[in-house]
Design an enzyme around this catalytic site. Structure first.
Site, PDB file in Angstrom:
ATOM      1  N   PHE A 111       0.809  -1.216   0.000  1.00 44.99           N
ATOM      2  CA  PHE A 111       0.000   0.000   0.000  1.00 44.99           C
ATOM      3  C   PHE A 111       0.841   1.263   0.000  1.00 44.99           C
ATOM      4  O   PHE A 111       0.384   2.332  -0.424  1.00 44.99           O
ATOM      5  CB  PHE A 111      -0.968  -0.001   1.192  1.00 44.99           C
ATOM      6  CG  PHE A 111      -0.397   0.472   2.502  1.00 44.99           C
ATOM      7  CD1 PHE A 111      -0.620   1.766   2.950  1.00 44.99           C
ATOM      8  CD2 PHE A 111       0.339  -0.388   3.306  1.00 44.99           C
ATOM      9  CE1 PHE A 111      -0.123   2.201   4.170  1.00 44.99           C
ATOM     10  CE2 PHE A 111       0.834   0.036   4.526  1.00 44.99           C
ATOM     11  CZ  PHE A 111       0.620   1.334   4.960  1.00 44.99           C
ATOM     12  N   LYS A 112       2.093   1.168   0.433  1.00 45.54           N
ATOM     13  CA  LYS A 112       2.953   2.356   0.469  1.00 45.54           C
ATOM     14  C   LYS A 112       3.175   2.945  -0.923  1.00 45.54           C
ATOM     15  O   LYS A 112       3.467   4.127  -1.064  1.00 45.54           O
ATOM     16  CB  LYS A 112       4.296   2.005   1.105  1.00 45.54           C
ATOM     17  CG  LYS A 112       4.209   1.371   2.493  1.00 45.54           C
ATOM     18  CD  LYS A 112       3.637   2.308   3.521  1.00 45.54           C
ATOM     19  CE  LYS A 112       3.517   1.665   4.890  1.00 45.54           C
ATOM     20  NZ  LYS A 112       4.763   1.476   5.595  1.00 45.54           N
ATOM     21  N   ASP A 113       3.031   2.119  -1.961  1.00 42.23           N
ATOM     22  CA  ASP A 113       3.216   2.620  -3.330  1.00 42.23           C
ATOM     23  C   ASP A 113       2.240   3.742  -3.659  1.00 42.23           C
ATOM     24  O   ASP A 113       2.556   4.641  -4.450  1.00 42.23           O
ATOM     25  CB  ASP A 113       3.025   1.491  -4.349  1.00 42.23           C
ATOM     26  CG  ASP A 113       4.137   0.464  -4.323  1.00 42.23           C
ATOM     27  OD1 ASP A 113       5.286   0.845  -4.054  1.00 42.23           O
ATOM     28  OD2 ASP A 113       3.849  -0.724  -4.572  1.00 42.23           O
ATOM     29  N   LEU A 116       3.808   6.791  -2.145  1.00 45.30           N
ATOM     30  CA  LEU A 116       5.216   7.042  -2.454  1.00 45.30           C
ATOM     31  C   LEU A 116       5.498   7.159  -3.947  1.00 45.30           C
ATOM     32  O   LEU A 116       6.479   7.792  -4.336  1.00 45.30           O
ATOM     33  CB  LEU A 116       6.086   5.972  -1.808  1.00 45.30           C
ATOM     34  CG  LEU A 116       6.132   6.121  -0.286  1.00 45.30           C
ATOM     35  CD1 LEU A 116       6.818   4.931   0.368  1.00 45.30           C
ATOM     36  CD2 LEU A 116       6.835   7.409   0.108  1.00 45.30           C
ATOM     37  N   THR A 144       7.711   0.524   3.389  1.00 49.45           N
ATOM     38  CA  THR A 144       8.017   1.900   3.002  1.00 49.45           C
ATOM     39  C   THR A 144       9.329   1.975   2.226  1.00 49.45           C
ATOM     40  O   THR A 144       9.435   2.696   1.232  1.00 49.45           O
ATOM     41  CB  THR A 144       8.085   2.817   4.237  1.00 49.45           C
ATOM     42  OG1 THR A 144       6.774   2.977   4.769  1.00 49.45           O
ATOM     43  CG2 THR A 144       8.626   4.188   3.884  1.00 49.45           C
TER      44      THR A 144
END
Length: 462
Positions: A111-113, A116, A144
């Site tokens: 989910f960090k994509d 980011l 992350t």
């Protein structure tokens, strides 16, 4: 739109300066001076938007023209063009009361994509426009780091250093970070826990002279742009259920360790999204569950679990929530955070605890319970959960009511945590990009967990 510190000791800054500042120079966290209010009429107009169109509208409220709309649209489009699903964050129905919001269709399967990819492109845009140097420094409990590296690798004017706890992330998470062979990437594998890595990062950013001398920028969720990007998918998932004809009250269950992902949902709710309940799911590192249920915020003994990205005791975004809990009183927050630094805990009065329990429900999932949830759901629904998502599902099963439907945030693809999946006697097929990692050379520096050792590496790298 202006941004201020939760501790009230800096002048208000604009969006770009807030992104570049990361951690506020007074040690606090940056928040919008006013949270935009979205009317029911606007929500209705947004229901039919694509993910990128919705992201553009929400970002525009917080950027307020500081980035020209055409430029912002290009940043958004470029960021989400890298995702494998055309919906970016599709919603899957698992059973009548449970939907899963799949947040793992980006380049690193986490989910960090979602935040980011955008933040990496935003940093590149700022670097070009300002002709400035950007040195990114971050810590990761697993996801992350890979997402941040993927967002900026090879980009001119940007260098990135990521700290991760040595041998305390999954093998795939480690490989995603350490097989990147780009000159602008430094991976430091630190003896200690994620909390140790995060403490070092915050202390380095709190050294304002050092931060400015080496042009340090934040990639962790202390950066307000991360929170704003994550707010979008709450709106998108809610609209998806409404369009499907869902008339029950809609909860969100959020696996969390650093409080960033669930704070994004809290922000969406304050903007006007009619979320019923935010369910805070922790693993055995359950400091946040204890805060909601007992009104005490105090780190306990670190426990390694099958959901390592949630193996966090000190939640870096927690201060943002305290700021709103205490009526946006920056002096009260300064007092609380000084108290936490001195005594190692925060105890809130009973009236505040009732407010917290109005904002969140919380449940801590035991290690074996997460594996049992994976096995049970795979047997009953043929849907394979990763161990973090399993914590969210288990919490929803415990806390959701019959007249509610819950969207659980699926924070990672199960292939990233095959160690846990194997314990459930489930054999999965790895996506090709993950399978390819096992044949690549690793590039990382294993290092002790002191500020001095980290600083020495940074000075050489930057």
């Amino acid at each position: 739109m202006e941004y201020i510190s939760t501790r009230g000791q800096i002048k208000a800054v604009g969006f770009i300066d807030a992104v570049l500042m990361g951690l506020a120079d007074d040690g606090g966290l940056l928040v919008p001076k006013q949270i935009p209010s979205v009317s029911a009429q606007t929500l209705k107009q947004w229901e039919q938007l694509t993910y990128s169109e919705l992201a553009l509208e929400i970002f525009s409220l917080y950027i307020d023209g500081e980035i020209p709309r055409d430029d912002l649209k290009q940043l958004v489009d470029d960021s989400y063009a890298t995702f494998r699903d055309p919906e970016v964050t599709p919603v899957r129905r698992v059973h009548d009361q449970m939907h899963v919001l799949e947040l793992f269709h980006g380049p690193t399967f986490a989910f960090k994509d979602i935040a980011l990819q955008f933040l990496g492109n935003l940093y590149s845009y700022i670097s070009r426009k300002n002709k400035s140097i950007i040195h990114i420094l971050g810590a990761t409990s697993g996801d992350t780091g890979a997402s941040a590296i993927e967002g900026v690798r090879g980009k001119e004017g940007i260098r990135i250093c990521i700290l991760h706890p040595h041998q305390k992330v999954s093998k795939v998470q480690e490989l995603q970070m350490t097989t990147v062979d780009d000159a602008n990437v430094l991976n430091l594998s630190v003896h200690g826990t994620f909390d140790d890595c995060q403490r070092i990062i915050k202390e380095l950013f709190a050294d304002v002279d050092f931060k400015h001398r080496y042009h340090l920028r934040a990639i962790n969720s202390i950066n307000i742009a991360r929170i704003l990007a994550q707010t979008v998918y709450y709106f998108y998932a809610y609209f998806k259920l409404v369009r499907s004809g869902e008339q029950r009250q809609i909860n969100f269950s959020v696996p969390t360790g650093n409080f960033g992902d669930i704070f994004a949902g809290y922000l969406g709710k304050k903007m006007g999204l009619p979320i019923n309940r935010l369910i805070l799911a922790t693993n055995e590192n359950n400091i946040l569950e204890r805060f909601v249920n007992e009104g005490i915020y105090e780190p306990g003994q670190f426990r390694g679990t099958y959901s390592p990205s949630m193996d966090i005791q000190v939640a870096s975004n927690f201060e943002r929530y305290l700021y709103y809990l205490y009526g946006e009183d920056a002096s009260a927050i300064s007092t609380l955070m000084n108290q936490f630094k001195t005594t190692g805990k925060i105890i809130i009065p009973s009236d505040k605890q009732r407010m917290v329990q109005g904002d969140f429900s919380a449940y801590g999932v035991k290690n074996q319970q997460s594996l049992d949830t994976i096995s049970d759901y795979y047997a009953r629904t043929n849907y394979l959960l990763d161990p973090h998502t399993a914590c969210g599902v288990a919490a929803a099963d415990q806390l959701a009511q019959e007249d509610e439907v819950t969207v659980t945030l699926a924070t990672a693809h199960p292939a990233k945590f095959d160690e846990a999946i194997q314990l459930c006697n489930i054999k999965q097929t790895f996506p090709a990009p993950i399978e390819a990692l096992f044949n690549k050379k690793q590039i990382q520096t294993i290092i002790g967990g002191t500020n001095e050792e980290i600083t020495e590496q940074l000075v050489k790298f930057y």
